[in-house]
Design an enzyme around this catalytic site. Structure first.
Site, PDB file in Angstrom:
ATOM      1  N   ASN A 120     -17.147 -15.970   3.464  1.00  0.00           N
ATOM      2  CA  ASN A 120     -16.025 -15.764   4.376  1.00  0.00           C
ATOM      3  C   ASN A 120     -16.394 -14.745   5.448  1.00  0.00           C
ATOM      4  O   ASN A 120     -16.585 -13.563   5.143  1.00  0.00           O
ATOM      5  CB  ASN A 120     -14.795 -15.266   3.620  1.00  0.00           C
ATOM      6  CG  ASN A 120     -13.630 -14.968   4.565  1.00  0.00           C
ATOM      7  OD1 ASN A 120     -12.982 -15.884   5.048  1.00  0.00           O
ATOM      8  ND2 ASN A 120     -13.383 -13.696   4.851  1.00  0.00           N
ATOM      9  N   GLU A 121     -16.553 -15.213   6.683  1.00  0.00           N
ATOM     10  CA  GLU A 121     -16.679 -14.410   7.904  1.00  0.00           C
ATOM     11  C   GLU A 121     -17.971 -13.610   8.023  1.00  0.00           C
ATOM     12  O   GLU A 121     -18.115 -12.824   8.965  1.00  0.00           O
ATOM     13  CB  GLU A 121     -15.459 -13.486   8.080  1.00  0.00           C
ATOM     14  CG  GLU A 121     -14.161 -14.246   8.227  1.00  0.00           C
ATOM     15  CD  GLU A 121     -12.966 -13.400   8.624  1.00  0.00           C
ATOM     16  OE1 GLU A 121     -11.963 -13.969   9.090  1.00  0.00           O
ATOM     17  OE2 GLU A 121     -13.043 -12.164   8.464  1.00  0.00           O
ATOM     18  N   ASN A 122     -18.940 -13.804   7.138  1.00  0.00           N
ATOM     19  CA  ASN A 122     -20.145 -12.990   7.204  1.00  0.00           C
ATOM     20  C   ASN A 122     -21.105 -13.436   8.302  1.00  0.00           C
ATOM     21  O   ASN A 122     -21.737 -12.597   8.956  1.00  0.00           O
ATOM     22  CB  ASN A 122     -20.853 -12.985   5.848  1.00  0.00           C
ATOM     23  CG  ASN A 122     -20.007 -12.356   4.771  1.00  0.00           C
ATOM     24  OD1 ASN A 122     -19.016 -11.683   5.059  1.00  0.00           O
ATOM     25  ND2 ASN A 122     -20.357 -12.576   3.520  1.00  0.00           N
TER      26      ASN A 122
END
Length: 822
Positions: A427-429
């Site tokens: 998630n969002e990395n």
């Protein structure tokens, strides 16, 4: 046959060491297994409820202490060759002793552990102890060991990226900092002789009407002189294979002609079959058995190039499915409190809101068997993140080995579930690496890309090649592309909440939006139960403490600008911010759905909460539905009618997500505030084919307003209804809301009939303000003068509570808050 004994009784909890700020505690406290330290202390009345007021702050000593779980158990079953202690889940850094001897240490909440204890078990009484060490101390040790490799950026402070534990335990912009410890899943003593089943990996597929189960099975304890057989059974058929002497692995399959097909709800039924694998010896004695329910369906992810960029379409049983979704977070900070009944309630609430997909977010857990079984049964698709969220992650040891072990175990564990249709790397990395300045901090150091682009897809290819994998959310399909492009892959839309008004949703036509959201407080009943401020206000201490987002309340007020006047009372603030949340998300969803098939998914952030908090959730931390839930039900209905700006005019758009064509009359009217019809237009038959969005042209006399402050549109197509107001609420000349109210008491509900004498916009009964168990069946209804609408109020306790009285003071409308002045 293997004998399994759950060790659930006679556990005690002792604080061994910790900060001096901790209160004095008894030497032994009764403990529950599964459980957590927090819930054990709470059950013993030794701490205040961490969800109340600001109690969270005073309880930080719990996560900084050393805790010992201990139990004594009798063992008289010594006639087996093997004795193993199996820990399904330990949270997180634990040292384990049996009869004073260390049998192992664990450093990962997300995997199970098995220890051979045959040499240590005694006939009669045995003592098992599990010491839990402060997880942040361990994370700091790993960070120090890694030296310069540990200089990584993260959205939240602390050492949590260095330990494999539920990230949101360390605090999030919707969650408290309640760092848990404990035996969070069952403990079992397993006794067996000869052989037992190890990891079972069933690939269940469907192609051309043929169902196939390919089982890859590991067997433990095999002796070279033994010949063993494995039998796979499903749908009345079976296949048997012989495990050659000395071998410990076998792969065999079974085909099923024309099985019943598992579908997402709304597209078909959810037939489930018992899948049974048995291990027998040469004499036919059953040594071990593995059983799960599964279903036959096909799934793939279409990412093909087209004139708009590249697609991101989930295809189930060869049908492109528009994902009407919501993000799922852990339903409680204290995971053992999420019972099978609670999973069933929450996932049923999702289905009832017309949601067909839940995304299990990467800062939580690989969800439990009960979660997935409920989704299987109710027909909700599941997108499961691997557990990486909002941080760079070290790829060095000891972290890398733990990541690989947990991934291999959980991929295999979840393989039987037909509801699981997508694995996502993080998630969002990847977004953070490209757009949040991470490269300036990282230099050339590894940051997690090796997991998302190499290790995880390799594990899936080896273990479960039947499901699609996507490296991240958001991700555009290539490291050569910006990660959050609307034209490729999946994207997150967060500038709308953080920086701009929600009209900006219409500036995006994403291929798939896997996160977007808008905040609002929980229900008033939940606030009253958890905040005991003398005079609750949006900025009173207790209410403000239950707002974890940076400048969250400021953004709530900023989001009202242009739409509503500043609220003058706490009650107005509470309702108008909830209303604005519902309006924002409904606008975003309807816009995205109107662009089908370019856009093929909208996953709102978020369905649920883990505690009582002002957040983006549709269901608050007490399980009560916020107005957003009702807006989701409206915006996600299979037959959607919406009015959208297109090409400098307005068009009606019908969206059909069902298996049958939708052909009904279409009617649209331009009305004034008194309900007078100023213009009308009718099409006797509009055909919207299955899985299609159909634009309906509107004549100029409909879309042109003579007085925007007093006129609006209402369109109807079958049971679907859509409104368009030419002016924002603060500029619209709403009448003072007037209506007649009739109450009728039925056997199990209170029925309220509302007859409008004026236009009533977003008519809402806040039933929880009358009784904490009360729930109304509909909200946010726009009722025209002279029209009547029926609302049913039901109660979680079943019968109508004694003394319950319906009070029209619980009724709210947009009229009221739009007419109020700050």
């Amino acid at each position: 046959m293997i004998v399994k004994r759950r060790l659930t009784d006679n556990w005690t909890l002792t604080r061994v060491a910790g900060p001096s700020t901790a209160p004095d505690l008894p030497n032994q406290i009764a403990a529950s297994v599964p459980g957590t330290v927090h819930t054990d202390l709470l059950a013993a009345h030794l701490i205040p409820d961490p969800y109340l007021d600001v109690n969270e702050i005073a309880l930080d000593w719990i996560g900084r202490s050393v805790w010992r779980y201990a139990t004594d158990f009798d063992c008289s079953n010594q006639d087996h060759d093997h004795q193993e202690l199996v820990f399904e889940g330990l949270d997180t850094v634990a040292d384990i002793r049996l009869n004073g001897q260390v049998i192992g240490s664990t450093r990962n909440m997300n995997r199970s552990y098995r220890f051979n204890v045959a040499a240590l078990l005694r006939e009669g009484r045995n003592r098992l102890e599990v010491d839990f060490l402060p997880v942040e101390d361990y994370g700091a040790e790993v960070r120090a060991e890694l030296g310069s490799a540990a200089e990584i950026p993260a959205n939240y402070p602390g050492s949590w990226p260095f330990v494999r534990k539920m990230a949101c335990n360390f605090g999030w912009d919707w969650g408290p900092t309640l760092i848990t410890a404990g035996i969070w899943k069952p403990v079992t003593l397993e006794s067996w002789s000869g052989a037992r089943l190890g990891t079972v990996r069933p690939q269940v597929t469907l192609a051309g009407g043929l169902g196939r189960v390919v089982a890859d099975v590991a067997v433990h304890g095999v002796a070279t002189e033994h010949e063993l057989s494995l039998t796979i059974s499903i749908a009345g058929a079976q296949s048997t294979a012989t495990l050659p002497a000395g071998s410990d692995q076998i792969n065999f399959s079974l085909d099923i002609e024309n099985p019943k097909i598992w579908w997402p709800h709304g597209l078909g039924d959810q037939p489930l079959y018992d899948l049974d694998i048995t291990l027998t010896d040469k004499a036919g004695t059953v040594l071990d058995r593995w059983t799960r329910k599964t279903g036959f369906r096909s799934v793939r992810l279409d990412t093909s190039q087209d004139e708009h960029g590249s697609a991101f379409t989930i295809i189930v049983n060869d049908v492109p499915v528009f994902a009407r979704g919501a993000n799922w977070i852990p339903d409680d900070c204290f995971l053992p409190r999420v019972t099978p009944e609670r999973y069933a309630t929450r996932i049923s609430q999702a289905r009832d809101a017309n949601i067909n997909l839940l995304r299990v977010w990467g800062g939580g857990i690989y969800e439990t068997r009960e979660f997935y079984e409920t989704c299987d049964r109710l027909g909700l698709l599941v997108w499961q993140d691997f557990l990486f969220a909002c941080s760079a992650y070290p790829e060095n040891e000891p972290v890398r080995s733990e990541v690989e072990a947990e991934a291999r175990e959980n991929v295999a564990r979840l393989m039987p579930h037909p509801s699981l249709i997508l694995w996502n790397g993080n998630n969002e990395n990847i977004w953070g690496y490209f757009d949040w300045g991470w490269q300036d901090v990282l230099g050339n150091r590894p940051w997690g890309a090796g997991y998302y682009l190499d290790l995880l897809p390799k594990i899936l290819a080896e273990t479960d090649p039947t499901r699609p994998y996507w490296p991240g959310s958001p991700y555009s399909g290539s490291m050569d592309l910006a990660p959050n492009l609307p034209s490729h892959g999946c994207m997150h839309i967060w500038d709308v909440w953080n920086d701009v008004g929600y009209e900006t949703y219409r500036d995006y036509i994403p291929r798939f939006c896997s996160e977007f959201g808008w905040q609002a407080p929980p229900t008033l009943a939940t606030i009253k139960e958890t905040v005991r401020d003398n005079a609750p206000a949006s900025d009173s201490p207790g209410v403000l403490h239950h707002q974890k987002a940076t400048l969250g309340n400021d953004k709530l007020l900023r989001g009202l600008e242009g739409w509503f006047p500043p609220p003058s009372t706490f009650e107005d603030w509470h309702f108008v911010t909830q209303l604005n949340q519902a309006r924002a998300i409904k606008l975003g969803i309807e816009h995205m759905r109107s662009h089908r098939p370019v856009t093929m998914g909208a996953i709102v952030w978020q369905l649920n909460d883990c505690w009582p908090v002002t957040s983006w959730a549709a269901i608050d931390g007490a399980g009560r539905k916020k107005p957003l839930w009702y807006a989701l039900r409206q915006a996600y209905q299979p037959h959607l009618l919406t009015i959208q700006p297109r090409d400098d005019t307005l068009k009606a758009i019908a969206v059909n997500e069902t298996t049958l064509f939708w052909r009904v009359p279409f009617m649209i009217e331009r009305l004034d505030v008194e309900g007078k019809v100023l213009a009308s237009h009718k099409v006797w038959r509009v055909l919207c084919d299955r899985f299609e969005a159909t634009e309906i042209e509107l004549p100029a006399e409909i879309v042109t307003s003579g007085d925007p402050s007093r006129e609006y549109l209402r369109a109807r197509m079958g049971k679907a209804e859509a409104f368009w107001f030419f002016a924002k609420d603060k500029d619209f000349d709403y009448p003072n809301p007037e209506f007649d109210c009739r109450e009728e008491r039925l056997s199990d509900r209170v029925r309220v009939t509302i007859t409008a004498r004026t236009l009533l916009r977003d008519f809402t009964i806040l039933a929880d303000t009358l009784h904490p168990d009360a729930e109304v069946d509909d909200m946010l209804a726009t009722i025209l003068p002279g029209e009547a609408r029926v609302f049913d109020i039901t109660f979680g306790v079943g019968d109508i509570p004694g003394g319950f009285r319906f009070d029209p003071a619980c009724i709210r409308t947009a009229n009221t808050v739009a007419r109020s002045a700050g």
